[in-house]
Scaffold this active site. Structure first.
Site, PDB file in Angstrom:
ATOM      1  N   THR A  11     -18.885  -0.230  29.024  1.00 54.61           N
ATOM      2  CA  THR A  11     -18.435  -1.430  29.744  1.00 54.61           C
ATOM      3  C   THR A  11     -16.946  -1.341  30.080  1.00 54.61           C
ATOM      4  O   THR A  11     -16.552  -1.434  31.256  1.00 54.61           O
ATOM      5  CB  THR A  11     -18.692  -2.684  28.873  1.00 54.61           C
ATOM      6  OG1 THR A  11     -20.077  -2.734  28.549  1.00 54.61           O
ATOM      7  CG2 THR A  11     -18.290  -3.950  29.594  1.00 54.61           C
ATOM      8  N   GLY A 132      -9.414 -10.106  26.181  1.00 55.55           N
ATOM      9  CA  GLY A 132      -9.781  -9.482  27.461  1.00 55.55           C
ATOM     10  C   GLY A 132      -8.670  -9.464  28.488  1.00 55.55           C
ATOM     11  O   GLY A 132      -7.635  -8.822  28.297  1.00 55.55           O
ATOM     12  N   ASP A 199     -15.289 -10.393  14.873  1.00 56.72           N
ATOM     13  CA  ASP A 199     -14.478  -9.946  16.014  1.00 56.72           C
ATOM     14  C   ASP A 199     -13.268 -10.870  16.206  1.00 56.72           C
ATOM     15  O   ASP A 199     -12.153 -10.400  16.461  1.00 56.72           O
ATOM     16  CB  ASP A 199     -15.352  -9.916  17.278  1.00 56.72           C
ATOM     17  CG  ASP A 199     -14.563  -9.506  18.511  1.00 56.72           C
ATOM     18  OD1 ASP A 199     -14.213  -8.330  18.631  1.00 56.72           O
ATOM     19  OD2 ASP A 199     -14.269 -10.399  19.349  1.00 56.72           O
ATOM     20  N   LYS A 203      -9.237  -9.876  15.900  1.00 55.41           N
ATOM     21  CA  LYS A 203      -8.210 -10.211  16.908  1.00 55.41           C
ATOM     22  C   LYS A 203      -7.113 -11.068  16.293  1.00 55.41           C
ATOM     23  O   LYS A 203      -5.925 -10.899  16.608  1.00 55.41           O
ATOM     24  CB  LYS A 203      -8.862 -10.925  18.089  1.00 55.41           C
ATOM     25  CG  LYS A 203      -9.777 -10.010  18.903  1.00 55.41           C
ATOM     26  CD  LYS A 203     -10.685 -10.836  19.790  1.00 55.41           C
ATOM     27  CE  LYS A 203     -11.536  -9.963  20.701  1.00 55.41           C
ATOM     28  NZ  LYS A 203     -12.643 -10.706  21.306  1.00 55.41           N
ATOM     29  N   GLY A 312     -15.793  -8.515  29.112  1.00 58.28           N
ATOM     30  CA  GLY A 312     -16.407  -7.987  30.327  1.00 58.28           C
ATOM     31  C   GLY A 312     -15.603  -6.827  30.884  1.00 58.28           C
ATOM     32  O   GLY A 312     -14.424  -6.634  30.559  1.00 58.28           O
TER      33      GLY A 312
HETATM   34  P1  NDP Z   1     -19.910   0.423  25.210  1.00 54.87           P
HETATM   35  O1  NDP Z   1     -20.901   0.584  24.115  1.00 54.87           O
HETATM   36  O2  NDP Z   1     -20.305  -0.224  26.464  1.00 54.87           O
HETATM   37  O3  NDP Z   1     -19.331   1.866  25.584  1.00 54.87           O
HETATM   38  C1  NDP Z   1     -18.991   2.843  24.658  1.00 54.87           C
HETATM   39  C2  NDP Z   1     -18.818   4.172  25.365  1.00 54.87           C
HETATM   40  O4  NDP Z   1     -18.306   5.099  24.422  1.00 54.87           O
HETATM   41  C3  NDP Z   1     -20.089   4.761  25.928  1.00 54.87           C
HETATM   42  O5  NDP Z   1     -19.799   5.272  27.215  1.00 54.87           O
HETATM   43  C4  NDP Z   1     -20.412   5.922  24.987  1.00 54.87           C
HETATM   44  O6  NDP Z   1     -20.915   7.087  25.612  1.00 54.87           O
HETATM   45  C5  NDP Z   1     -19.036   6.302  24.534  1.00 54.87           C
HETATM   46  N1  NDP Z   1     -19.027   6.931  23.211  1.00 54.87           N
HETATM   47  C6  NDP Z   1     -19.426   6.411  22.043  1.00 54.87           C
HETATM   48  N2  NDP Z   1     -19.219   7.291  21.053  1.00 54.87           N
HETATM   49  C7  NDP Z   1     -18.690   8.392  21.620  1.00 54.87           C
HETATM   50  C8  NDP Z   1     -18.254   9.642  21.142  1.00 54.87           C
HETATM   51  N3  NDP Z   1     -18.344   9.932  19.850  1.00 54.87           N
HETATM   52  N4  NDP Z   1     -17.747  10.512  22.015  1.00 54.87           N
HETATM   53  C9  NDP Z   1     -17.653  10.219  23.330  1.00 54.87           C
HETATM   54  N5  NDP Z   1     -18.036   9.048  23.867  1.00 54.87           N
HETATM   55  C10 NDP Z   1     -18.549   8.151  23.009  1.00 54.87           C
HETATM   56  O7  NDP Z   1     -18.645  -0.305  24.556  1.00 54.87           O
HETATM   57  P2  NDP Z   1     -17.586  -1.261  25.269  1.00 54.87           P
HETATM   58  O8  NDP Z   1     -17.059  -0.598  26.477  1.00 54.87           O
HETATM   59  O9  NDP Z   1     -18.111  -2.636  25.346  1.00 54.87           O
HETATM   60  O10 NDP Z   1     -16.449  -1.316  24.123  1.00 54.87           O
HETATM   61  C11 NDP Z   1     -15.549  -0.268  23.954  1.00 54.87           C
HETATM   62  C12 NDP Z   1     -14.378  -0.770  23.110  1.00 54.87           C
HETATM   63  O11 NDP Z   1     -13.726  -1.832  23.797  1.00 54.87           O
HETATM   64  C13 NDP Z   1     -14.770  -1.331  21.750  1.00 54.87           C
HETATM   65  O12 NDP Z   1     -13.740  -1.042  20.846  1.00 54.87           O
HETATM   66  C14 NDP Z   1     -14.823  -2.834  22.003  1.00 54.87           C
HETATM   67  O13 NDP Z   1     -14.598  -3.580  20.845  1.00 54.87           O
HETATM   68  C15 NDP Z   1     -13.675  -2.992  22.967  1.00 54.87           C
HETATM   69  N6  NDP Z   1     -13.708  -4.158  23.829  1.00 54.87           N
HETATM   70  C16 NDP Z   1     -14.845  -4.486  24.525  1.00 54.87           C
HETATM   71  C17 NDP Z   1     -14.844  -5.549  25.398  1.00 54.87           C
HETATM   72  C18 NDP Z   1     -16.028  -5.950  26.183  1.00 54.87           C
HETATM   73  O14 NDP Z   1     -15.965  -6.971  26.886  1.00 54.87           O
HETATM   74  N7  NDP Z   1     -17.132  -5.207  26.139  1.00 54.87           N
HETATM   75  C19 NDP Z   1     -13.615  -6.345  25.586  1.00 54.87           C
HETATM   76  C20 NDP Z   1     -12.478  -5.924  24.813  1.00 54.87           C
HETATM   77  C21 NDP Z   1     -12.536  -4.861  23.979  1.00 54.87           C
HETATM   78  P3  NDP Z   1     -22.344   7.190  26.336  1.00 54.87           P
HETATM   79  O15 NDP Z   1     -22.175   6.355  27.583  1.00 54.87           O
HETATM   80  O16 NDP Z   1     -22.517   8.608  26.651  1.00 54.87           O
HETATM   81  O17 NDP Z   1     -23.313   6.604  25.352  1.00 54.87           O
HETATM   82  N1  HSE Z   2     -17.212  -8.887  22.120  1.00 56.43           N
HETATM   83  C1  HSE Z   2     -15.934  -9.372  22.510  1.00 56.43           C
HETATM   84  C2  HSE Z   2     -16.056 -10.820  22.919  1.00 56.43           C
HETATM   85  C3  HSE Z   2     -15.391  -8.558  23.630  1.00 56.43           C
HETATM   86  O1  HSE Z   2     -17.179 -11.301  23.133  1.00 56.43           O
HETATM   87  O2  HSE Z   2     -15.028 -11.487  23.026  1.00 56.43           O
HETATM   88  C4  HSE Z   2     -13.973  -8.906  24.009  1.00 56.43           C
HETATM   89  O3  HSE Z   2     -13.091  -8.542  23.005  1.00 56.43           O
END
Ligand code: NDP
Ligand code: HSE
Length: 444
Positions: A11, A132, A199, A203, A312
């Site tokens: 994401t 975010g 979570d 934060k 998001g």
């Molecule tokens: P997702 O699960 O959507 O994405 C994780 C990605 O990391 C995937 O592309 C996955 O690969 C890749 N991945 C996981 N493990 C490995 C590895 N060992 N080596 C290489 N690639 C790897 O997570 P999000 O994008 O939602 O979240 C990512 C971070 O951002 C987290 O720390 C989360 O807390 C933080 N965050 C998320 C928010 C949100 O709104 N979603 C907002 C703010 C922070 P593959 O695609 O190949 O499976």
């Molecule tokens: N899972 C988190 C939330 C993502 O819902 O706020 C943003 O940090």
């Protein structure tokens, strides 16, 4: 040109890449040089992605990012503790600046990571880790740098806020609303972190670290999530003129600066995450869906409020790119470390025990509908110095359990817990009492 390597293409990774590629020209105009997306490391290169990247950018080899001498900034957006921590530490030891959205990691091992970065003269950007798209880290580190922070509080989990909003406005069931939040990419890989308040605690730990110099006290934060909030309580809250929100609160209480002590004068800080009933006409009650809002109260500015999308792909991607741009500027000006990674003013900070917190309360007793029950309950409340502000009883089912709802004036948490324990042992009380803390002005 500054070269960026990204680890993770989910994401947040997708939002970041979409912005880096789609707004490349805008970024170049603003910076005067190009930000080049050189590599993206993923686990599964065959997976169909919704963002197209130039040929040769995707790799499954993490070292193609971490060891590439041309890469200046490594972005970690895989989440979790390991291997994310190893990747970040390796990037630092290879002299690469780091941007991460990983609040779980920073709240757990932030001190170690920040120390390693500081020692190596490396910048760590973590704007995306809290709220975010709201630039709250920049607000505290830069915009409000002149202030002693008296309080930071607000809604900092988009998933929980989305669920509570859906339950309140549309009567959607908890599990259905959670599934929707997951579909929109708001939830963590393990949504327990969202719904159990963890979570938000991650934060809050980061915000408290920046505001009070507390070395990331995530485990010491009192944390309650929204998983036990029922639609019945949401309806009662509404009838009483309140909305239920998951609040994260960091508040310096006396003795607090600037009024007491010097450098090591001692600060006591309340750190808590829990569902809270807030009057409907308060601004924060109107923060709905995946939106977040954070109040920061400085001693010079007074109260300030920041609002925006808290989760998001694109809002979070915007925060990641803002860190990339800041670091890129610093690299070009030879000014890395301009804003120190570590908070240098770590003080003698005591975290207030939840037992000592004072609040108003909502109680929902499940009590037999028969004469004398209310006086038994109110007698126990009175014995613990808990005074009743209002009472409602719904329905008449003589001899059966009915909900008895009580709002209190301010009371001490310890007294509340003892009173509830005693009340729950009464033979006329048929189920565990639900209690929710209430914010707002004391009436009368
Ligand atoms: P997702 O699960 O959507 O994405 C994780 C990605 O990391 C995937 O592309 C996955 O690969 C890749 N991945 C996981 N493990 C490995 C590895 N060992 N080596 C290489 N690639 C790897 O997570 P999000 O994008 O939602 O979240 C990512 C971070 O951002 C987290 O720390 C989360 O807390 C933080 N965050 C998320 C928010 C949100 O709104 N979603 C907002 C703010 C922070 P593959 O695609 O190949 O499976
Ligand atoms: N899972 C988190 C939330 C993502 O819902 O706020 C943003 O940090």
């Amino acid at each position: 040109m500054i070269n960026v390597g990204i680890i993770g293409f989910g994401t947040v990774g997708s939002g970041t890449v979409r912005i880096l590629l789609g707004n490349k020209d805008v970024l170049k105009e603003r910076l005067g040089f190009e930000i080049n997306l050189r590599k993206i490391a993923v686990r599964d290169i065959m997976r169909v992605r919704d963002v197209k990247v130039p040929e040769g950018v995707l790799t499954t080899d993490i070292d193609a990012v971490l060891n590439d001498p041309h890469i200046d900034i490594v972005v970690e957006v895989i989440g979790g503790i390991r291997p994310a921590k190893d990747f970040i530490l390796k990037a630092i030891s290879n002299g690469k600046h780091v941007v991460t959205a990983n609040k779980a990691l920073l709240a757990t091992d932030g001190n170690e990571i920040f120390t390693a970065a500081q020692d190596a003269g490396i910048e760590i950007g973590f704007e995306a880790s809290v709220a975010g798209g709201i630039p709250i880290i920049k607000v505290i580190r830069e915009g409000l740098v002149a202030n002693r922070i008296k309080a930071v509080y607000g809604i900092i989990n988009g998933t929980s806020n989305y669920i509570l909003t859906k339950m309140t406005d549309e009567n959607v069931e908890f599990s259905v609303a959670l599934k929707e939040a997951q579909k929109f990419g708001y939830a963590e890989a393990d949504p327990t972190l969202d719904i159990e308040g963890i979570d938000s605690a991650h934060k809050l730990a980061i915000l408290a670290y920046l505001s009070y110099g507390i070395p990331i006290p995530y485990k010491n934060i009192y944390t309650e999530g929204i998983s036990k909030i029922s639609s019945q309580d949401i309806d009662f809250a509404s009838e009483l003129g309140y909305k239920v929100k998951l609040l994260a609160i960091a508040k310096a209480t006396p003795p607090s600066p600037p009024y007491q002590g010097g450098e090591n004068g001692g600060v006591e800080v309340e750190l808590r995450v829990h569902p809270t009933m807030i009057p409907k006409d308060y601004l924060i009650s109107k923060v709905d869906g995946p939106f977040n809002a954070v109040y920061v109260e400085g001693d010079a500015t007074g109260s300030t409020l920041y609002y925006g999308r808290g989760a998001g792909a694109m809002p979070t991607g915007s925060a990641v790119v803002s860190d990339i741009v800041d670091i890129a500027r610093d690299i070009k000006k030879n000014a890395t470390g301009r804003i120190p990674v570590m908070v240098k003013t770590i003080r003698d900070v005591r975290i207030k025990n939840i037992d000592d917190v004072i609040s108003m309360y909502y109680f929902r007793f499940s009590a037999l509908d028969k004469p004398g029950v209310l006086s038994k309950i109110s007698g126990i409340l009175g014995n613990y110095n808990i005074s009743i502000a209002s009472v409602i009883q719904k329905g008449r089912r003589i001899g059966e359990a009915v909900p008895l709802v009580v709002l209190t004036h301010e009371a001490k948490e310890k007294d509340v817990r003892h009173a509830i324990e005693e009340i729950d042992h009464l033979p006329v009380v048929m189920d565990k009492t639900v209690f929710i803390r209430v914010e707002g002005k004391e009436e009368g």
